[in-house]
Design an enzyme around this catalytic site. Structure first.
Site, mmCIF file in Angstrom:
data_model
loop_
_atom_site.group_PDB
_atom_site.id
_atom_site.type_symbol
_atom_site.label_atom_id
_atom_site.label_comp_id
_atom_site.label_asym_id
_atom_site.label_seq_id
_atom_site.Cartn_x
_atom_site.Cartn_y
_atom_site.Cartn_z
ATOM 1 C CB SER A 177 -5.486 10.960 3.947
ATOM 2 O OG SER A 177 -7.775 11.455 3.958
ATOM 3 C CD GLU B 281 -8.715 6.567 9.300
ATOM 4 O OE1 GLU B 281 -8.729 8.246 9.411
ATOM 5 O OE2 GLU B 281 -7.169 5.492 9.837
ATOM 6 C CG HIS C 37 -8.706 10.429 8.610
ATOM 7 N ND1 HIS C 37 -7.899 9.885 7.887
ATOM 8 C CD2 HIS C 37 -7.730 12.194 7.802
ATOM 9 C CE1 HIS C 37 -8.572 9.884 6.533
ATOM 10 N NE2 HIS C 37 -7.857 11.007 6.234
#
Length: 538
Positions: A222, A346, A447
């Site tokens: 990330s 995600e 995610h």
């Protein structure tokens, strides 16, 4: 607050200037030669863990406080005696949210530039080194998060693991350089500079822990993945690492000076500071007001300008001379082997957490497109109908999530992988694995869901739903495979058999699932819809 406390005695040195371990072990019954290491700034004592020794809370920079607030970091001063390195250092100031456990006893403080080292027991020295950059939307997180306990990664892979703190939110990413005066200077890209200094620390010190400074792999997820891709476009990072892993990197979510100035002005307004009086007030501003103003701007920017973040690395024309997506897509990044990839779903995490960071409604997505085209007027960008055509097979309720996933993560990753494959071996993946429980609550392969498997930390606590309805055995097998692939890559620059390099001719992608498989041109339909025009805000 973590202080580098020292023992009363000072370690003696031999004729070569290195520490005599015999003197240290003779200093008391609790001293242990296996846990005491001499680095450039002094001696540190860690603690033995299960199959490894860990040194936590090692200061790598002077406190970025007072006159050093919003300035480039300065390497730590030396100390006398043996510094305790058995507890994590302070975490960067941030709003505390229940969804992110920073670890027991975590203390937020501006004095947060610490790192941690895990060395597996046995084997030879000169082990490969993996340096972790945590994520958290450039605003949250710390190296002390229980998920990032590196014991299993180090022991299973026989690698030395380093995890680092860096400044986050406004203290790490706010670009105040346009407010600099002759007497008061503000530097840009503070967090990126923190990471660079930590990597310099690794080069200077990791051999003392049994690591090989010539075999450093930097990896992150990330925001941490974003910093990895920024490093690949940072000329001064050359030579600090020999390989990189970027998990779910928001490669295109970095902006130029003009947009960053706008964020700075929003921050000043949220903090109740007038532009005229900014210079004199900023370094006296209480930390809690900085955090609260950061939180307000963090939510306001993506809500009013969909598809953008308040805090991210800045294309400042100096440390980061060009946009990373431009550098990478054109094959001009630092020529080191790269693993890069995304997760299939995600955007579901952002919907689940009601986060404003990713636009998922039709209005927000169309507004994002319009603004992006304003920033790129010369580009022959794909038409709205052309893009939407790629999602006709998806449920209407899922189209926004799919589009958000692709514009925020998948397409930037494909653009970066294609370009980087021209200069270095590049390995592309998509993480598809999920469990029944995560599928039923609408999370899927969201995610960050790959992280427990990469770290081998599958026990997420009582509230973790991942394995409530089964899937544990498959998850453990997947974790063993990922640990092996990531650490093999750190050792050799390739992730092992069964994962071919990504090239623009073959476009082979590893799909990570219950059974891994290689797909040729997995994203062919997606690329056809979006085209090869690199879209990003400027």
């Amino acid at each position: 607050m973590n202080e580098q406390t020292t023992a009363a005695m000072s370690p003696t040195t031999n004729d070569e200037g290195t520490m005599n371990i015999d003197d240290l072990t003779a200093s008391g019954p609790d001293a242990d030669a296996g846990t005491v290491v001499r680095i450039t700034t002094g001696a540190v004592r860690g603690a033995a863990a299960a199959g490894a020794t860990a040194w936590k809370g090692i200061r790598y920079a002077q406190p970025p406080t007072g006159a050093r607030r919003w300035r480039a970091p300065v390497a730590a001063d030396a100390w006398d005696g043996i510094a305790d390195a058995t507890a994590f250092g302070n975490v960067a100031p941030q709003e505390i949210v229940p969804a992110i456990s920073l670890g027991p006893g975590a203390e937020p403080d501006e004095d947060c530039l610490y790192l941690n080292v895990w060395r597996p027991d046995g084997g030879s020295d000169a082990k490969p080194v993996m340096v972790w950059i945590h994520g958290g939307a450039y605003t949250y997180g710390a190296s002390s998060q229980p998920l990032f306990d590196a014991t299993r990664l180090a022991v299973t892979g026989d690698v030395v693991v380093v995890t680092i703190n860096y400044r986050i939110g406004a203290l790490g990413f706010l670009d105040l350089s346009s407010f600099s005066t002759e007497d008061e200077v503000f530097d840009s890209n503070l967090a990126l500079r923190d990471v660079l200094l930590a990597l310099e620390w690794v080069q200077a010190n990791i051999a003392a822990f049994g690591g090989d400074p010539a075999q450093v792999t930097v990896f992150g997820e990330s925001a941490g993945g974003g910093l990895v891709t920024a490093l690949l476009a940072t000329p001064t990072a050359e030579g600090l690492f020999r390989a990189a892993i970027a998990e779910s990197s928001p490669v295109t979510s970095m902006y130029g000076r003009e947009r960053s100035r706008g964020v700075a002005e929003r921050f000043l307004a949220a903090a109740g500071i007038g532009i005229d009086g900014a210079v004199s007030a900023l370094r006296r501003l209480p930390v809690d007001r900085i955090v609260s103003a950061s939180s307000a701007v963090y939510n306001d920017v993506p809500s009013t300008i969909p598809g953008t973040l308040a805090f991210a690395p800045v294309v400042d024309g100096d440390l980061l001379p060009e946009h990373p997506i431009t550098v990478l897509s054109e094959g001009r990044g630092l020529p080191v082997p790269l693993i890069i990839g995304t997760n299939r779903d995600e955007a579901t995490l952002f919907k689940y957490m009601k986060s404003p960071l990713i636009p998922i409604t039709r209005d927000a997505i169309e507004r994002m497109f319009a603004l992006m085209l304003e920033d790129n007027p010369a580009l022959a960008a794909p038409s709205r109908d052309q893009v939407l055509g790629a999602y006709r097979g998806a449920r209407r309720s899922a189209r926004g999530l799919d589009i958000a996933t692709d514009i925020g993560f998948r397409m930037p990753t494909l653009w970066a992988a294609a370009g980087h494959s021209r200069v270095a071996p590049t390995y592309l993946y998509r993480f598809d694995f999920t469990t029944l429980a995560l599928r039923l609550i609408g999370i899927g392969a969201a995610h960050g869901t790959e992280l427990p498997y990469v770290w081998g930390v599958l026990d997420g606590g009582l509230k973790d739903p991942t394995f409530k309805l089964g899937g544990r055995r498959a998850g453990e097998a997947l974790s063993r495979r990922l640990l092996a692939r990531w650490t093999t890559f750190a050792r050799t620059g390739a992730p092992g058999p069964g994962w071919p390099a990504y090239t623009e001719g073959g476009r082979k992608t590893l799909v990570i699932d219950r059974e891994d498989r290689v797909e040729p041109d997995l994203d062919g339909a997606l690329r056809a819809a979006w085209g090869d025009v690199v879209l990003s805000f400027r």
